[in-house]
Design a protein around this motif. Structure first.
Motif, PDB file in Angstrom:
ATOM      1  N   PHE A 290       2.989 -16.794  -2.817  1.00 34.01           N
ATOM      2  CA  PHE A 290       3.772 -15.330  -3.239  1.00 34.01           C
ATOM      3  C   PHE A 290       3.924 -15.392  -4.355  1.00 34.01           C
ATOM      4  CE2 PHE A 290       5.541 -18.125   0.709  1.00 34.01           C
ATOM      5  CZ  PHE A 290       5.730 -17.228   2.275  1.00 34.01           C
ATOM      6  N   PHE A 291       3.065 -16.297  -5.679  1.00 35.08           N
ATOM      7  CA  PHE A 291       3.547 -15.495  -6.971  1.00 35.08           C
ATOM      8  C   PHE A 291       1.835 -14.982  -7.747  1.00 35.08           C
ATOM      9  CE2 PHE A 291       7.903 -18.408  -6.129  1.00 35.08           C
ATOM     10  CZ  PHE A 291       7.700 -17.470  -7.143  1.00 35.08           C
ATOM     11  N   LYS A 292       1.154 -14.148  -7.667  1.00 32.92           N
ATOM     12  CA  LYS A 292       0.592 -13.975  -7.310  1.00 32.92           C
ATOM     13  C   LYS A 292      -0.329 -14.843  -8.948  1.00 32.92           C
ATOM     14  CE  LYS A 292      -1.402  -9.951  -6.705  1.00 32.92           C
ATOM     15  NZ  LYS A 292      -1.346  -8.051  -7.383  1.00 32.92           N
TER      16      LYS A 292
ATOM     17  N   LEU B  61      -7.230  -9.600  -3.726  1.00 29.94           N
ATOM     18  CA  LEU B  61      -6.231 -10.241  -3.014  1.00 29.94           C
ATOM     19  C   LEU B  61      -5.668 -10.975  -4.346  1.00 29.94           C
ATOM     20  CD1 LEU B  61      -7.136 -11.255   0.489  1.00 29.94           C
ATOM     21  CD2 LEU B  61      -4.965  -9.255  -0.144  1.00 29.94           C
ATOM     22  N   GLY B  62      -6.292 -11.411  -5.563  1.00 30.12           N
ATOM     23  CA  GLY B  62      -5.681 -12.446  -6.278  1.00 30.12           C
ATOM     24  C   GLY B  62      -6.086 -13.956  -6.240  1.00 30.12           C
TER      25      GLY B  62
ATOM     26  N   THR C   1       0.466 -14.995   2.722  1.00 29.18           N
ATOM     27  CA  THR C   1       0.654 -15.011   1.293  1.00 29.18           C
ATOM     28  C   THR C   1      -0.238 -14.410   1.060  1.00 29.18           C
ATOM     29  OG1 THR C   1      -0.525 -17.203   2.235  1.00 29.18           O
ATOM     30  CG2 THR C   1       1.999 -17.176   1.148  1.00 29.18           C
ATOM     31  N   LEU C   2      -1.476 -13.997   1.847  1.00 29.36           N
ATOM     32  CA  LEU C   2      -2.336 -13.866   1.404  1.00 29.36           C
ATOM     33  C   LEU C   2      -2.368 -12.068   0.949  1.00 29.36           C
ATOM     34  CD1 LEU C   2      -4.713 -13.884   4.848  1.00 29.36           C
ATOM     35  CD2 LEU C   2      -5.221 -14.767   2.519  1.00 29.36           C
ATOM     36  N   LYS C   3      -1.233 -11.109   1.315  1.00 29.43           N
ATOM     37  CA  LYS C   3      -0.955 -10.435   0.616  1.00 29.43           C
ATOM     38  C   LYS C   3       0.666  -9.893  -0.251  1.00 29.43           C
ATOM     39  CE  LYS C   3      -2.073  -6.331  -0.138  1.00 29.43           C
ATOM     40  NZ  LYS C   3      -2.584  -5.755  -1.295  1.00 29.43           N
TER      41      LYS C   3
END
Length: 383
Positions: free
Chosen positions: A186-188, A251-252, A379-381
């Motif tokens: 949840f944190f890029k 998607l980071g 959490t992918l996006k």
């Protein structure tokens, strides 16, 4: 094997190029493993029954389980056969990650096989002692952790050996690339460098811990296998994203060259698991045994490490985590205070003794796992 054949045929017939796509081979792997399970399952169950390899049931457990005594066990061998054959057929056998996951799976399966064999066939109630079992799990876990520490950091033009030798030449002080950092969901932009020793320690505990967690959960008909299938399918998606440079960048996620091929193994796990569930659904014709539970847990752990999703595995495998914690809490409480927190551990037995029917416990735990898997996939996006 079949990938090599189709690549050869594609030189003459372009249509065969379609088999180079990982997504197609992942689907074909699931179907192949499912068909193998359906074909081999009845024969293997019949053989286990002839050999009188039947489950022993605790007298102090739920009384409804007494009728399960004698049901063939060690059926996890069916899962391993399906996964191994399917992987060899559809996966890229030049891929280092395919081999490490397959060998870890079969290695933990071998430990479980010896334990089950001693308990059921040799009538040794202890099977492998806890110390022996943990020792062999640790040997496989440490070897895998060392290999993965340097393989995950490798690029298309470098290898495990290149990174390992560089680390040794640096006096064991060189670090790993950012691809090996611990990713926080949840944190890029939040991740934590683990270093070589930290990565190896985390990998060891994830592989061995997940293996034992699945094993503890495997106590009711179908309880452990369906969550394994769901989590395996989700990890297959993460593997595909991590192995694709475009999707990973968008998607980071760190791009792990070669990780996408693990989607084929995840497909094999899904197909083999569903095929086994056909025979393991209540009332079960066969039980998984340690040979299957230890192997599947180790496979999930190894895949999660390669695709850098250890925390997401912890989330999606919440049922496995809670089942393990219930045993730890029960043992700690009884040893320190002489009292039990739960009516019986692992947790699924606690709910049985509270009056839940076996099917209710199983399906409700499946539903919880489905929600956790969807949360993990978000959490992918959501980063």
């Amino acid at each position: 094997m079949l990938l090599w054949l189709t690549e050869t045929l594609a030189r003459e017939v372009r249509t065969f190029n379609v088999f180079s796509y990982i997504t197609l081979r992942a689907v074909l792997a699931m179907i192949t493993a499912l068909v193998i399970s359906f074909l081999v399952g009845p024969r293997m169950i019949a053989w286990l029954a002839r050999m009188r390899i039947g489950q022993a049931v605790r007298n102090d457990g739920p009384q409804t389980h007494l009728t399960k005594a004698g049901t063939p066990t060690m059926g996890g061998a069916l899962i391993l056969v399906s996964i191994a054959i399917t992987t060899l057929l559809w996966a890229d056998l030049d891929n280092r990650f395919v081999w490490v996951v397959l060998l870890v799976t079969l290695g933990f399966g071998a430990v479980g096989w010896v334990d089950d064999w001693r308990k059921v066939v040799e009538r040794n109630p202890k099977g492998l002692s806890a110390r022996e079992k943990y020792f062999w799990q640790s040997v496989i876990g440490v070897v895998a952790a060392v290999y993965l520490a340097f393989s995950v950091s490798a690029t298309d033009n470098s290898s495990f050996l290149d990174h390992f030798l560089a680390w040794v030449q640096s006096g064991f002080s060189a670090g790993l690339s950012p691809k090996a950092d611990l990713i926080v969901p949840f944190f890029k932009t939040v991740s934590y460098p683990l270093g070589v020793w930290g990565f190896m320690a985390l990998s060891y505990f994830v592989i061995v811990g997940t293996s034992n967690a699945v094993n503890l959960t495997d106590g009711l008909d179908g309880l452990a296998i369906m969550p394994t299938v769901m989590i395996g399918a989700a990890l297959g998606i993460f593997a595909y994203v991590s192995g694709n440079a475009i999707f990973a960048r968008y998607l980071g996620f760190p791009h792990i060259p070669g990780a996408g091929e693990l989607a084929v193994i995840c497909g094999a796990i899904g197909g083999a698991g569903l095929g086994f569930l056909w025979f393991n659904a209540y009332p079960a014709d066969v039980f998984m045994g340690d040979v299957g539970a230890l192997a599947l847990g180790a496979a999930l752990g190894a895949i999660a490490i390669i695709v850098r999703q250890e925390i997401v595995l912890f989330i999606m495998g919440g049922v496995f985590v809670v089942e393990t914690l219930s045993v730890m809490i029960q043992v700690a409480s009884y040893k320190t205070t002489g009292r039990r927190v739960f009516r019986m551990a692992p947790l699924h037995h606690h709910y049985e003794l509270k009056g839940w029917k076996e099917n209710q416990v199983v399906v409700r735990f499946w539903i919880i796992t489905m929600l956790l898997v969807l949360f993990g996939l978000s959490t992918l996006k959501l980063r």
